[in-house]
Design a protein around this motif. Structure first.
Motif, PDB file in Angstrom:
ATOM      1  N   ASN A  21     -23.915   7.983  -2.387  1.00 57.22           N
ATOM      2  CA  ASN A  21     -22.797   7.108  -2.731  1.00 57.22           C
ATOM      3  C   ASN A  21     -21.818   7.030  -1.573  1.00 57.22           C
ATOM      4  N   TYR A  22     -21.309   5.822  -1.344  1.00 58.67           N
ATOM      5  CA  TYR A  22     -20.230   5.625  -0.388  1.00 58.67           C
ATOM      6  C   TYR A  22     -18.919   5.786  -1.143  1.00 58.67           C
ATOM      7  N   ASN A  23     -18.003   6.551  -0.607  1.00 56.18           N
ATOM      8  CA  ASN A  23     -16.726   6.761  -1.263  1.00 56.18           C
ATOM      9  C   ASN A  23     -15.619   6.296  -0.333  1.00 56.18           C
ATOM     10  N   SER A  24     -14.630   5.643  -0.881  1.00 57.99           N
ATOM     11  CA  SER A  24     -13.505   5.164  -0.099  1.00 57.99           C
ATOM     12  C   SER A  24     -12.222   5.721  -0.695  1.00 57.99           C
ATOM     13  N   ASN A  25     -11.333   6.190   0.162  1.00 60.65           N
ATOM     14  CA  ASN A  25     -10.078   6.747  -0.294  1.00 60.65           C
ATOM     15  C   ASN A  25      -8.919   5.871   0.174  1.00 60.65           C
ATOM     16  N   ASN A  26      -9.050   4.552  -0.007  1.00 59.85           N
ATOM     17  CA  ASN A  26      -7.950   3.647   0.299  1.00 59.85           C
ATOM     18  C   ASN A  26      -6.996   3.637  -0.879  1.00 59.85           C
ATOM     19  N   TYR A  27      -5.709   3.528  -0.604  1.00 56.30           N
ATOM     20  CA  TYR A  27      -4.726   3.459  -1.686  1.00 56.30           C
ATOM     21  C   TYR A  27      -3.452   2.803  -1.172  1.00 56.30           C
ATOM     22  N   ILE A  28      -2.618   2.398  -2.122  1.00 54.93           N
ATOM     23  CA  ILE A  28      -1.336   1.782  -1.799  1.00 54.93           C
ATOM     24  C   ILE A  28      -0.345   2.907  -1.535  1.00 54.93           C
ATOM     25  N   SER A  29       0.196   2.928  -0.326  1.00 55.64           N
ATOM     26  CA  SER A  29       1.115   4.003   0.030  1.00 55.64           C
ATOM     27  C   SER A  29       2.567   3.634  -0.232  1.00 55.64           C
ATOM     28  N   GLY A  30       2.891   2.335  -0.245  1.00 54.86           N
ATOM     29  CA  GLY A  30       4.268   1.943  -0.503  1.00 54.86           C
ATOM     30  C   GLY A  30       4.415   0.439  -0.586  1.00 54.86           C
ATOM     31  N   PHE A  31       5.586   0.000  -1.028  1.00 53.94           N
ATOM     32  CA  PHE A  31       5.879  -1.431  -1.064  1.00 53.94           C
ATOM     33  C   PHE A  31       7.384  -1.636  -0.992  1.00 53.94           C
ATOM     34  N   GLN A  32       7.749  -2.882  -0.737  1.00 54.70           N
ATOM     35  CA  GLN A  32       9.145  -3.273  -0.622  1.00 54.70           C
ATOM     36  C   GLN A  32       9.264  -4.715  -1.103  1.00 54.70           C
ATOM     37  N   LEU A  33      10.300  -5.024  -1.888  1.00 56.99           N
ATOM     38  CA  LEU A  33      10.543  -6.382  -2.368  1.00 56.99           C
ATOM     39  C   LEU A  33      11.833  -6.902  -1.746  1.00 56.99           C
ATOM     40  N   ARG A  34      11.852  -8.190  -1.465  1.00 55.23           N
ATOM     41  CA  ARG A  34      13.085  -8.819  -0.980  1.00 55.23           C
ATOM     42  C   ARG A  34      13.651  -9.676  -2.099  1.00 55.23           C
ATOM     43  N   TYR A  35      14.890  -9.399  -2.480  1.00 58.14           N
ATOM     44  CA  TYR A  35      15.617 -10.190  -3.473  1.00 58.14           C
ATOM     45  C   TYR A  35      16.608 -11.060  -2.712  1.00 58.14           C
ATOM     46  N   GLY A  36      16.445 -12.380  -2.785  1.00 61.94           N
ATOM     47  CA  GLY A  36      17.301 -13.268  -1.997  1.00 61.94           C
ATOM     48  C   GLY A  36      17.033 -13.019  -0.524  1.00 61.94           C
ATOM     49  N   ASN A  37      18.060 -12.556   0.211  1.00 62.21           N
ATOM     50  CA  ASN A  37      17.909 -12.250   1.636  1.00 62.21           C
ATOM     51  C   ASN A  37      17.909 -10.761   1.933  1.00 62.21           C
ATOM     52  N   THR A  38      17.916  -9.919   0.901  1.00 66.45           N
ATOM     53  CA  THR A  38      18.074  -8.478   1.098  1.00 66.45           C
ATOM     54  C   THR A  38      16.819  -7.728   0.664  1.00 66.45           C
TER      55      THR A  38
END
Length: 194
Positions: free
Chosen positions: A64-81
């Motif tokens: 089996n091929y196993n992958s350990n990719n994952y989402i490490s973080g995120f950021q949202l912009r509200y308006g201009n900030t």
């Protein structure tokens, strides 16, 4: 004359019906350990940054091929900030700037119940998508309960390496008026750690 009275009473009764709650919540998926977070800001979400960590390795146990990719973080912009970065900045960054009148109307992806959010897809009302991570493990699909709603808040938990759980809060955005802040809702969403 009686018919006019009946029709008027019917229409008045329809107007008195309670309005559905304009907000909805898609319950969080994932392991749910670590520091709680909830995004916040003024106005509509106008941009998204998602970081993924790519730790691909080959594991030949039963071929089996196993992958350990994952989402490490995120950021949202509200308006201009831009909001703070929730999680951390991993190795690969995906960015989507939203157009005027464009809104996120679906959040989907895959998660490992013992680990991290592996794959994240944000879809807009114009059909554009931002995707990050590797599509493996268990699927989830979040969307608003009410027509016309859009993503207002992402909440969940993260640890030192990545996002361990994620949920979505949906609502209406009043572009013209005040009271558009998600900060109060975000503070109510996050359960303090004692």
């Amino acid at each position: 004359m009686f018919l006019i009275l009946v029709v008027t009473m019917f229409l008045a009764g329809c107007l008195a019906l309670p309005i559905k709650d304009p907000y909805s919540y898609s319950s969080a998926v994932g392991q749910g350990v670590g520091t709680p977070f909830a995004s916040y800001g003024e106005g509509r979400i106008t941009g998204v940054r998602v970081w993924e960590t790519n730790n691909n390795y080959y594991y030949y146990y039963y071929y089996n091929y196993n992958s350990n990719n994952y989402i490490s973080g995120f950021q949202l912009r509200y308006g201009n900030t831009w909001s703070p970065v929730f999680g951390n900045e991993g190795s690969v960054k995906q960015v989507m700037e939203l157009f005027n009148d464009e809104a996120i109307v679906e959040v989907s992806g895959k998660y490992n119940p013992a680990d991290y959010i592996c794959y994240l897809v944000l879809t807009t009302n114009m059909g554009r998508t931002l995707s990050a991570g590797m599509p493996n493990q268990i699927s989830f699909n979040f969307y608003p309960t009410n027509m016309g709603n859009e993503l207002r808040i992402l909440s969940g938990r993260f640890n030192g390496a990545g996002i361990t759980s994620i949920g979505a809060h949906w609502g209406l955005v009043d572009i013209e008026g005040a009271g558009n802040s998600t900060l109060e809702t975000a503070l109510e969403t996050v359960t303090p750690i004692y």
